[in-house]
Design an enzyme around this catalytic site. Sequence first.
Site, mmCIF file in Angstrom:
data_model
loop_
_atom_site.group_PDB
_atom_site.id
_atom_site.type_symbol
_atom_site.label_atom_id
_atom_site.label_comp_id
_atom_site.label_asym_id
_atom_site.label_seq_id
_atom_site.Cartn_x
_atom_site.Cartn_y
_atom_site.Cartn_z
ATOM 1 N N LYS A 60 0.851 -1.205 0.000
ATOM 2 C CA LYS A 60 0.000 0.000 0.000
ATOM 3 C C LYS A 60 0.882 1.249 0.000
ATOM 4 O O LYS A 60 2.100 1.156 0.210
ATOM 5 C CB LYS A 60 -0.919 -0.011 1.227
ATOM 6 C CG LYS A 60 -0.186 0.022 2.562
ATOM 7 C CD LYS A 60 -1.155 0.024 3.728
ATOM 8 C CE LYS A 60 -0.396 -0.012 5.046
ATOM 9 N NZ LYS A 60 -1.235 0.255 6.202
ATOM 10 N N ARG A 94 -9.480 -0.119 15.843
ATOM 11 C CA ARG A 94 -9.561 0.560 14.546
ATOM 12 C C ARG A 94 -10.607 -0.215 13.744
ATOM 13 O O ARG A 94 -11.720 -0.355 14.207
ATOM 14 C CB ARG A 94 -8.162 0.589 13.895
ATOM 15 C CG ARG A 94 -8.008 1.599 12.786
ATOM 16 C CD ARG A 94 -6.570 1.728 12.287
ATOM 17 N NE ARG A 94 -6.033 0.492 11.724
ATOM 18 C CZ ARG A 94 -4.799 0.366 11.227
ATOM 19 N NH1 ARG A 94 -3.977 1.394 11.231
ATOM 20 N NH2 ARG A 94 -4.382 -0.776 10.733
ATOM 21 N N HIS A 99 -5.047 -7.158 13.903
ATOM 22 C CA HIS A 99 -3.874 -6.279 13.766
ATOM 23 C C HIS A 99 -3.391 -5.849 15.147
ATOM 24 O O HIS A 99 -4.184 -5.518 16.022
ATOM 25 C CB HIS A 99 -4.264 -5.057 12.927
ATOM 26 C CG HIS A 99 -3.104 -4.220 12.502
ATOM 27 N ND1 HIS A 99 -2.013 -4.735 11.843
ATOM 28 C CD2 HIS A 99 -2.852 -2.888 12.643
ATOM 29 C CE1 HIS A 99 -1.148 -3.762 11.588
ATOM 30 N NE2 HIS A 99 -1.630 -2.636 12.069
ATOM 31 N N ARG A 159 1.777 -10.562 7.424
ATOM 32 C CA ARG A 159 1.625 -9.387 6.542
ATOM 33 C C ARG A 159 2.798 -8.454 6.820
ATOM 34 O O ARG A 159 2.857 -7.831 7.876
ATOM 35 C CB ARG A 159 0.322 -8.646 6.849
ATOM 36 C CG ARG A 159 -0.921 -9.519 6.863
ATOM 37 C CD ARG A 159 -2.168 -8.671 7.083
ATOM 38 N NE ARG A 159 -2.120 -7.868 8.288
ATOM 39 C CZ ARG A 159 -2.582 -8.244 9.462
ATOM 40 N NH1 ARG A 159 -3.142 -9.437 9.621
ATOM 41 N NH2 ARG A 159 -2.503 -7.444 10.506
ATOM 42 N N TYR A 204 16.385 30.281 5.623
ATOM 43 C CA TYR A 204 15.334 31.047 6.311
ATOM 44 C C TYR A 204 15.646 31.228 7.798
ATOM 45 O O TYR A 204 16.119 30.305 8.467
ATOM 46 C CB TYR A 204 13.997 30.308 6.192
ATOM 47 C CG TYR A 204 13.378 30.353 4.820
ATOM 48 C CD1 TYR A 204 13.121 31.562 4.179
ATOM 49 C CD2 TYR A 204 13.039 29.175 4.167
ATOM 50 C CE1 TYR A 204 12.530 31.596 2.918
ATOM 51 C CE2 TYR A 204 12.456 29.190 2.912
ATOM 52 C CZ TYR A 204 12.203 30.412 2.291
ATOM 53 O OH TYR A 204 11.632 30.434 1.053
ATOM 54 N N CYS A 248 14.169 23.996 3.143
ATOM 55 C CA CYS A 248 13.124 24.784 2.472
ATOM 56 C C CYS A 248 12.143 23.828 1.784
ATOM 57 O O CYS A 248 12.300 22.616 1.848
ATOM 58 C CB CYS A 248 13.754 25.725 1.434
ATOM 59 S SG CYS A 248 15.188 26.639 2.054
ATOM 60 N N ASP A 306 11.631 23.204 -1.450
ATOM 61 C CA ASP A 306 12.148 22.460 -2.615
ATOM 62 C C ASP A 306 13.654 22.220 -2.564
ATOM 63 O O ASP A 306 14.191 21.528 -3.421
ATOM 64 C CB ASP A 306 11.888 23.248 -3.909
ATOM 65 C CG ASP A 306 10.562 23.942 -3.894
ATOM 66 O OD1 ASP A 306 9.553 23.222 -3.985
ATOM 67 O OD2 ASP A 306 10.519 25.176 -3.746
HETATM 68 C C1 LIG Z 1 -3.478 -4.174 8.520
HETATM 69 C C2 LIG Z 1 -2.005 -4.081 8.325
HETATM 70 N N1 LIG Z 1 -1.278 -5.209 8.312
HETATM 71 C C3 LIG Z 1 0.055 -5.200 8.125
HETATM 72 C C4 LIG Z 1 0.738 -4.007 7.953
HETATM 73 C C5 LIG Z 1 2.231 -4.049 7.728
HETATM 74 O O1 LIG Z 1 2.911 -3.470 8.787
HETATM 75 P P1 LIG Z 1 4.511 -3.429 8.790
HETATM 76 O O2 LIG Z 1 4.912 -2.458 7.752
HETATM 77 O O3 LIG Z 1 4.822 -2.980 10.168
HETATM 78 O O4 LIG Z 1 4.991 -4.798 8.508
HETATM 79 C C6 LIG Z 1 0.036 -2.805 7.978
HETATM 80 C C7 LIG Z 1 0.749 -1.542 7.837
HETATM 81 O O5 LIG Z 1 0.434 -0.498 8.273
HETATM 82 C C8 LIG Z 1 -1.376 -2.839 8.176
HETATM 83 O O6 LIG Z 1 -2.111 -1.724 8.190
#
Ligand SMILES: Cc1ncc(COP(=O)(O)O)c(C=O)c1O
Length: 369
Positions: free
Chosen positions: A34, A132, A161, A217, A261, A308, A310
């Site tokens: 993602k 969540r 999770h 995951r 700046y 800054c 850019d």
């Molecule tokens: C639902 C879920 N599973 C797994 C992950 C993966 O997490 P990580 O990058 O800590 O392995 C994420 C990441 O935010 C997540 O939202």
Amino acid sequence: MYNPVAEIHLGRLSRNLQKIRDQVGDALIMPVVKANAYGHGSITIARKLQDENVGYLAVFTMGEALELRQNGITTPILLFSRLTPDMLEPAVENNLTVNISWPNDFDTLTSFVADKGKGPKVHLKVDTGMSRLGVAFDEAADILERLAKTPQIELEGIYSHFATADEGDLTYAHLQIDRFNEVVTLAGKMKLNVKYFHMANSGAVLNLPDSLFNLVRVGMLLYGAYPSDETSESIKVEPVMNFKGPIVTVRKVAAGTPVSYGSVYVPDKDCNIGVIQTGFADGLPRNWYENGYVGFKGEQFPIAGRICMDQMMVNFGDVVPKEGEEVLFFGDEGETQIRIEDIAREVNLTTYVLMTAIGGRTRREFVED
Ligand SMILES: Cc1ncc(COP(=O)(O)O)c(C=O)c1O
């Protein structure tokens, strides 16, 4: 034409994947791609992972999933986001797996299946303590019973999770594992034919070996960084990204002359100040200037003054770099290494925030090693 550069080392990605495979044994790895693969470029990353025969991928939105399908990714994909009715048709057409993460998602699915005769594959998300998305763990029995009576919905997975898998105190994470185990037992008793049970993310792969179930995951660890400085570094991963910026001019600045700046940076010696074409709009945290540095030819040089939008300046001392040469913000470039974890700690952010902040003006260069 000058741009910040994210050099993405696909060989490092493959080696990280192999090390995680070695650690998790028979559990399937579901790489999380993602947010543009955490800033690494989701299409190329997903292609590489598909070539490495990963069994599943995960994204957050339907848009992210469709982009992968339109670019030749045929690996199964799970979408983490809350289900909406308009996601169901594209999910079926594109073989995408959706969530049930709230009781009425079940109703959304059943009415779609009643209407169309077929729905997408589903993973049930159970909230064991993150508060969540996810059906409350003490209401899981109810939804599982409804699913048991609705074989037209293909329940392929059940997952949860962690809230604290990457922290030093793992008491709460263990409570979440206990709750999830109760749900797994329940699904077994109901003879639900569930293929995957999963809750581990990168922190859990490092910290919680009893949380792996049969799928993990993993995002951050695959990209070669650690989720926090409280996880073990038992798996030695390599940073997949070298984030770099081009030096566009070098000027001599006399001692006592303010730079950038607010004039908060005043060199006490004559020096060479390089202007780097990368700024906070490109993802460099603005307050990194306070103690920050960049790498150049095996040495570190301090950031000179406020970053800054850019651009930013670097004090190269007596060294005179050439226009067009690049500095390293983080990554591993032979003799020059800068850990993203160190920057995250210094600026009080996480490696996740830093990686995903790298946006549209950065050119991604994919290299095989
Ligand atoms: C639902 C879920 N599973 C797994 C992950 C993966 O997490 P990580 O990058 O800590 O392995 C994420 C990441 O935010 C997540 O939202």
